[in-house]
Design a protein around this motif. Sequence first.
Motif, mmCIF file in Angstrom:
data_model
loop_
_atom_site.group_PDB
_atom_site.id
_atom_site.type_symbol
_atom_site.label_atom_id
_atom_site.label_comp_id
_atom_site.label_asym_id
_atom_site.label_seq_id
_atom_site.Cartn_x
_atom_site.Cartn_y
_atom_site.Cartn_z
ATOM 1 N N ARG A 254 0.832 -1.207 0.000
ATOM 2 C CA ARG A 254 0.000 0.000 0.000
ATOM 3 C C ARG A 254 0.868 1.258 0.000
ATOM 4 O O ARG A 254 0.550 2.247 -0.670
ATOM 5 N N HIS A 255 1.952 1.215 0.753
ATOM 6 C CA HIS A 255 2.861 2.369 0.764
ATOM 7 C C HIS A 255 3.469 2.572 -0.622
ATOM 8 O O HIS A 255 3.574 3.709 -1.111
ATOM 9 N N ALA A 256 3.863 1.474 -1.263
ATOM 10 C CA ALA A 256 4.429 1.581 -2.609
ATOM 11 C C ALA A 256 3.404 2.128 -3.598
ATOM 12 O O ALA A 256 3.741 2.919 -4.492
ATOM 13 N N ARG A 257 2.148 1.725 -3.440
ATOM 14 C CA ARG A 257 1.102 2.268 -4.314
ATOM 15 C C ARG A 257 0.933 3.770 -4.080
ATOM 16 O O ARG A 257 0.618 4.523 -5.011
ATOM 17 N N GLY A 258 1.140 4.200 -2.842
ATOM 18 C CA GLY A 258 1.120 5.633 -2.574
ATOM 19 C C GLY A 258 2.229 6.349 -3.322
ATOM 20 O O GLY A 258 2.019 7.435 -3.880
ATOM 21 N N LEU A 259 3.414 5.743 -3.361
ATOM 22 C CA LEU A 259 4.530 6.351 -4.089
ATOM 23 C C LEU A 259 4.259 6.378 -5.593
ATOM 24 O O LEU A 259 4.649 7.330 -6.288
ATOM 25 N N LEU A 260 3.594 5.342 -6.105
ATOM 26 C CA LEU A 260 3.207 5.355 -7.518
ATOM 27 C C LEU A 260 2.244 6.507 -7.799
ATOM 28 O O LEU A 260 2.356 7.194 -8.829
ATOM 29 N N ALA A 261 1.305 6.726 -6.877
ATOM 30 C CA ALA A 261 0.360 7.832 -7.046
ATOM 31 C C ALA A 261 1.083 9.176 -6.990
ATOM 32 O O ALA A 261 0.737 10.111 -7.730
ATOM 33 N N ALA A 269 -5.128 10.166 -4.242
ATOM 34 C CA ALA A 269 -4.902 8.718 -4.194
ATOM 35 C C ALA A 269 -3.698 8.386 -3.321
ATOM 36 O O ALA A 269 -3.712 7.405 -2.558
ATOM 37 N N ALA A 270 -2.652 9.198 -3.418
ATOM 38 C CA ALA A 270 -1.471 8.969 -2.585
ATOM 39 C C ALA A 270 -1.818 9.135 -1.112
ATOM 40 O O ALA A 270 -1.422 8.315 -0.265
ATOM 41 N N ALA A 271 -2.568 10.194 -0.791
ATOM 42 C CA ALA A 271 -2.955 10.423 0.605
ATOM 43 C C ALA A 271 -3.798 9.275 1.136
ATOM 44 O O ALA A 271 -3.637 8.846 2.291
ATOM 45 N N ALA A 272 -4.690 8.745 0.303
ATOM 46 C CA ALA A 272 -5.527 7.622 0.730
ATOM 47 C C ALA A 272 -4.672 6.393 1.025
ATOM 48 O O ALA A 272 -4.921 5.666 2.000
ATOM 49 N N ALA A 273 -3.648 6.155 0.205
ATOM 50 C CA ALA A 273 -2.780 4.991 0.413
ATOM 51 C C ALA A 273 -1.988 5.125 1.708
ATOM 52 O O ALA A 273 -1.896 4.178 2.504
ATOM 53 N N PHE A 274 -1.413 6.304 1.948
ATOM 54 C CA PHE A 274 -0.616 6.492 3.160
ATOM 55 C C PHE A 274 -1.506 6.481 4.410
ATOM 56 O O PHE A 274 -1.100 5.974 5.462
ATOM 57 N N SER A 275 -2.715 7.026 4.301
ATOM 58 C CA SER A 275 -3.652 6.978 5.426
ATOM 59 C C SER A 275 -4.012 5.537 5.762
ATOM 60 O O SER A 275 -4.147 5.169 6.939
ATOM 61 N N SER A 276 -4.150 4.707 4.734
ATOM 62 C CA SER A 276 -4.450 3.297 4.949
ATOM 63 C C SER A 276 -3.323 2.614 5.719
ATOM 64 O O SER A 276 -3.566 1.802 6.617
ATOM 65 N N CYS A 277 -2.086 2.956 5.385
ATOM 66 C CA CYS A 277 -0.938 2.401 6.119
ATOM 67 C C CYS A 277 -1.003 2.789 7.593
ATOM 68 O O CYS A 277 -0.737 1.971 8.482
ATOM 69 N N LEU A 278 -1.371 4.036 7.853
ATOM 70 C CA LEU A 278 -1.389 4.528 9.228
ATOM 71 C C LEU A 278 -2.544 3.961 10.032
ATOM 72 O O LEU A 278 -2.435 3.798 11.252
#
Length: 365
Positions: A254-261, A269-278
């Motif tokens: 999920r963090h890597a998908r945030g970096l892709l975004a 989309a990036a914020a959603a991915a990093f929020s999911s990690c947290l």
Amino acid sequence: MASTWESAHPLSHGPSWDAAPSLDIAAAPPQSGVSGLYALALQGQWRQVIGRCKELRPASRADSLTIATFHVLALAQLNQTMDALQELERVGNLDGSGSHAARRGHAGKHSAPDASEVPFALRWLAAELPGRAGRWMEAVSAFQALLGLCVTQSGIAEREGDAEASRLWGGRRARAAAALANVHAQQQQYPAALAVLDAQLGADPRRIDTWLHAAQVQLRVGDLPGAEASVASAAFLAGEAEGPAAAHGMRAVRHARGLLAVARQDWPAAAAAFSSCLREDARDAEAVGDLAVCQLFNRNVESGVAVLEAGFQAQPWAMLKAPLVSSLALMYDLARPDSGAKERFGAWVARIAPDDLDMSCMSPG
């Protein structure tokens, strides 16, 4: 229930930064002797580590090497790279032929260390420090040698049917390959970096961390489709994993998908991915920093401030890293330049900071 990261009000003036937090990691006083070095290191008391290393008298060869490892590590943490290299030289050749200085230094009455006795952490420092000193070719050679050692030991463990040793050396091999790739990437030798990771995947194609490391290098060269394919491979493997490895793998994906975004400049989309990690692990300081940067680029500086403030309040020890401290200081300059918040935050950091945190990070720019 909304998480800390989602419920922090974007217009909040944040914490007062008056009281120092309770840091459980520093609660217990360190033991005396060699065993106390571990506690001091965990507390970030690197100057005390150096002082104790100079005072201790090793009772055995193992103690001697442990003291040397902590001494070199502490100097490295304080960015005293040349002193760390000099201390490492006193230990002698880590493959068995020590110098006269080594026999008179920490080794005491003992001869130079046998290769099998050397802590892996000391070998790692010996490979990493030349790069810190700008001696890149030496760093490449050192990590190549370390990777070769890991390959050899991993092969021995597999032939002997030792599953525990095989996992240990397999993990070390993957980390050594990643470090060697990093050295190449730092010199913009991206084909060489990818070749190292490709060889590692050829030997162990089911390592999620190696696939994700390859994706990071691919992003650096602008190969977004290649990075997406590498992340997809990691996601497939994470989906097949079980237990804690599955949860850890999916969070990394999920963090890597945030970096892709981020690479696509898709900030929501990036914020959603990093929020999911947290939501899964509030201690993920890297995700806190990345989420705050997303808010900044999404032109919502106050939300970025709130994210970082929540992170420092919830996990101060994990967050006390120069890039994160610098990010909040910068965002205070942008969002609240005359509020005094930056000054209060700086005083709070100074009260609890580990020795290796350079307080100049409070003045980014």
